[in-house]
Design a protein around this motif. Structure first.
Motif, short mmCIF file in Angstrom:
data_model
loop_
_atom_site.label_atom_id
_atom_site.label_comp_id
_atom_site.label_asym_id
_atom_site.label_seq_id
_atom_site.Cartn_x
_atom_site.Cartn_y
_atom_site.Cartn_z
N GLN A 1 50.67 27.95 46.75
CA GLN A 1 49.26 27.53 46.74
C GLN A 1 48.73 27.43 48.17
OE1 GLN A 1 49.05 23.82 44.55
NE2 GLN A 1 48.18 24.86 42.78
N TYR A 2 49.50 26.83 49.05
CA TYR A 2 49.09 26.67 50.44
C TYR A 2 48.98 28.03 51.12
CZ TYR A 2 49.08 25.08 55.31
OH TYR A 2 48.76 24.88 56.63
N ARG A 3 49.92 28.92 50.84
CA ARG A 3 49.88 30.26 51.42
C ARG A 3 48.60 30.98 50.98
NH1 ARG A 3 54.79 33.83 49.92
NH2 ARG A 3 53.58 34.15 48.02
N THR A 4 48.23 30.82 49.71
CA THR A 4 46.99 31.42 49.20
C THR A 4 45.78 30.84 49.94
OG1 THR A 4 47.99 31.77 47.04
CG2 THR A 4 45.59 31.78 47.13
N GLU A 5 45.80 29.53 50.15
CA GLU A 5 44.72 28.87 50.88
C GLU A 5 44.60 29.42 52.31
OE1 GLU A 5 44.14 24.50 52.83
OE2 GLU A 5 44.84 24.51 50.76
N GLY B 1 45.04 32.42 53.14
CA GLY B 1 44.63 33.82 53.11
C GLY B 1 45.70 34.75 52.60
N GLY B 2 46.75 34.22 52.03
CA GLY B 2 47.80 35.04 51.44
C GLY B 2 48.99 35.30 52.36
N PHE B 3 48.89 34.84 53.60
CA PHE B 3 49.97 35.05 54.55
C PHE B 3 50.34 33.74 55.22
CE2 PHE B 3 47.48 38.95 54.29
CZ PHE B 3 48.46 39.83 53.83
N MET B 4 51.62 33.60 55.53
CA MET B 4 52.09 32.38 56.18
C MET B 4 53.32 32.72 57.01
SD MET B 4 52.77 28.60 54.42
CE MET B 4 53.61 29.20 52.98
N SER B 5 53.34 32.22 58.23
CA SER B 5 54.49 32.47 59.10
C SER B 5 55.67 31.60 58.65
CB SER B 5 54.15 32.15 60.55
OG SER B 5 53.99 30.74 60.71
N PHE B 6 56.84 31.97 59.13
CA PHE B 6 58.03 31.17 58.81
C PHE B 6 57.87 29.74 59.31
CE2 PHE B 6 62.10 29.37 60.13
CZ PHE B 6 62.77 29.36 58.91
N GLY B 7 57.35 29.57 60.53
CA GLY B 7 57.18 28.24 61.10
C GLY B 7 56.26 27.37 60.28
N THR B 8 55.16 27.93 59.84
CA THR B 8 54.21 27.18 59.01
C THR B 8 54.85 26.83 57.67
OG1 THR B 8 52.35 28.31 60.06
CG2 THR B 8 51.91 27.24 57.96
N ALA B 9 55.57 27.79 57.08
CA ALA B 9 56.23 27.55 55.80
C ALA B 9 57.31 26.47 55.94
CB ALA B 9 56.85 28.84 55.27
N PHE B 10 58.07 26.52 57.04
CA PHE B 10 59.09 25.51 57.30
C PHE B 10 58.44 24.13 57.46
CE2 PHE B 10 61.22 22.84 60.44
CZ PHE B 10 62.44 22.63 59.81
N ASN B 11 57.40 24.05 58.30
CA ASN B 11 56.74 22.77 58.52
C ASN B 11 56.17 22.20 57.23
OD1 ASN B 11 57.26 22.67 61.27
ND2 ASN B 11 55.37 23.73 61.80
N MET C 1 29.23 28.80 58.37
CA MET C 1 30.43 28.53 59.14
C MET C 1 31.66 28.59 58.24
SD MET C 1 30.84 25.51 61.85
CE MET C 1 32.36 24.66 61.93
N GLU C 2 32.71 29.19 58.73
CA GLU C 2 33.92 29.36 57.94
C GLU C 2 34.71 28.05 57.87
OE1 GLU C 2 37.82 31.96 58.63
OE2 GLU C 2 35.95 33.12 58.71
N GLU C 3 35.24 27.78 56.69
CA GLU C 3 36.03 26.55 56.49
C GLU C 3 37.44 26.77 57.02
OE1 GLU C 3 37.88 24.20 52.73
OE2 GLU C 3 35.83 24.89 52.52
N GLN C 4 37.93 25.83 57.82
CA GLN C 4 39.28 25.96 58.37
C GLN C 4 40.31 25.48 57.36
OE1 GLN C 4 39.44 23.89 62.14
NE2 GLN C 4 39.95 25.85 63.09
N ALA C 5 41.46 26.16 57.34
CA ALA C 5 42.55 25.77 56.46
C ALA C 5 43.20 24.49 57.00
CB ALA C 5 43.59 26.88 56.38
N GLN C 6 43.80 23.78 56.10
CA GLN C 6 44.48 22.54 56.49
C GLN C 6 45.73 22.87 57.31
OE1 GLN C 6 45.34 20.94 52.60
NE2 GLN C 6 43.65 19.48 52.77
N SER C 7 46.10 21.92 58.16
CA SER C 7 47.36 22.06 58.89
C SER C 7 48.50 21.84 57.89
CB SER C 7 47.43 21.02 60.01
OG SER C 7 47.61 19.73 59.46
N PRO C 8 49.72 22.27 58.24
CA PRO C 8 50.85 22.03 57.33
C PRO C 8 51.02 20.54 56.99
CG PRO C 8 51.50 23.60 59.00
CD PRO C 8 50.12 23.10 59.37
N PHE C 9 50.75 19.67 57.96
CA PHE C 9 50.88 18.23 57.70
C PHE C 9 49.86 17.77 56.67
CE2 PHE C 9 49.76 13.79 58.51
CZ PHE C 9 50.98 13.20 58.25
#
Length: 183
Positions: free
Chosen positions: A61-65, A67-77, A1-9
């Motif tokens: 580091q979080y963006r790498t976690e 998968g290397g991509f992050m939306s503006f909303g996620t980055a802002f949060n 089973m694939e591990e889910q990434a953490q939420s921005p919080f």
């Protein structure tokens, strides 16, 4: 089973605590070395540079976690929540410093801030002697407000607005979209 990434919080808690503790360590070191450093403009500017650098570092580091991509909303949060957690940790430490450890520190720093304001006024060609006693009293009061309990709490409240603006900038820096999904 694939591990889910953490939420921005979830991802923001550890970096926020780390940044808050770093800010407290620098504040307390400055206090013990020379407390007047806390009233200098360049000390605050140094804090801001360190603050930006650490959020970018933790954000990448979080963006790498993710998968290397992050939306503006996620980055802002992520950025905003990291700064809130850091701000809360710093607030608790500064309340301890100014209200418990050294209650007189606020008045010392307020005097330095007031003197620096007068010097700056003179450097711009103003004459502090031309100010009315009421204006001088108001300037002195506004110099001491940030060091009071209510002033520190209000400062954190206004800081939230600054955090949001900084998070917008950092969100734009940290976002990275997957261009392979464009087709």
């Amino acid at each position: 089973m694939e591990e889910q990434a953490q939420s921005p919080f979830q991802a923001a808690i550890k970096p926020g605590i780390t940044m808050g503790l770093i800010a407290l360590a620098l504040t307390y070191i400055a206090y013990f070395v020379d407390s007047t450093l806390l009233a200098t403009w360049w000390f605050g500017l140094g804090f801001l540079v360190i603050f930006f650098g650490l959020i970018i570092y933790f954000g990448k580091q979080y963006r790498t976690e993710l998968g290397g991509f992050m939306s503006f909303g996620t980055a802002f949060n992520f950025s905003f929540l990291t700064m809130i957690v850091s701000g809360l940790v710093s607030l608790v430490g500064q309340l301890l410093l100014f209200q418990v450890i050294d209650p007189d520190l606020g008045s010392v720093l307020a005097d330095i801030t007031f003197e620096n304001s007068m010097k700056m006024m003179e450097s711009f060609g103003g004459n502090p002697d031309s100010l009315s006693p009421e204006m001088l009293d108001e300037m002195r009061k506004s110099s001491s407000d940030p060091y009071t309990l209510s002033g520190q709490l209000k400062g954190f409240g206004f800081g939230l607005i600054a955090y949001a603006i900084i998070a917008l900038i950092l969100g734009a820096i940290l976002k990275k979209r997957d261009k392979s999904l464009d087709y």
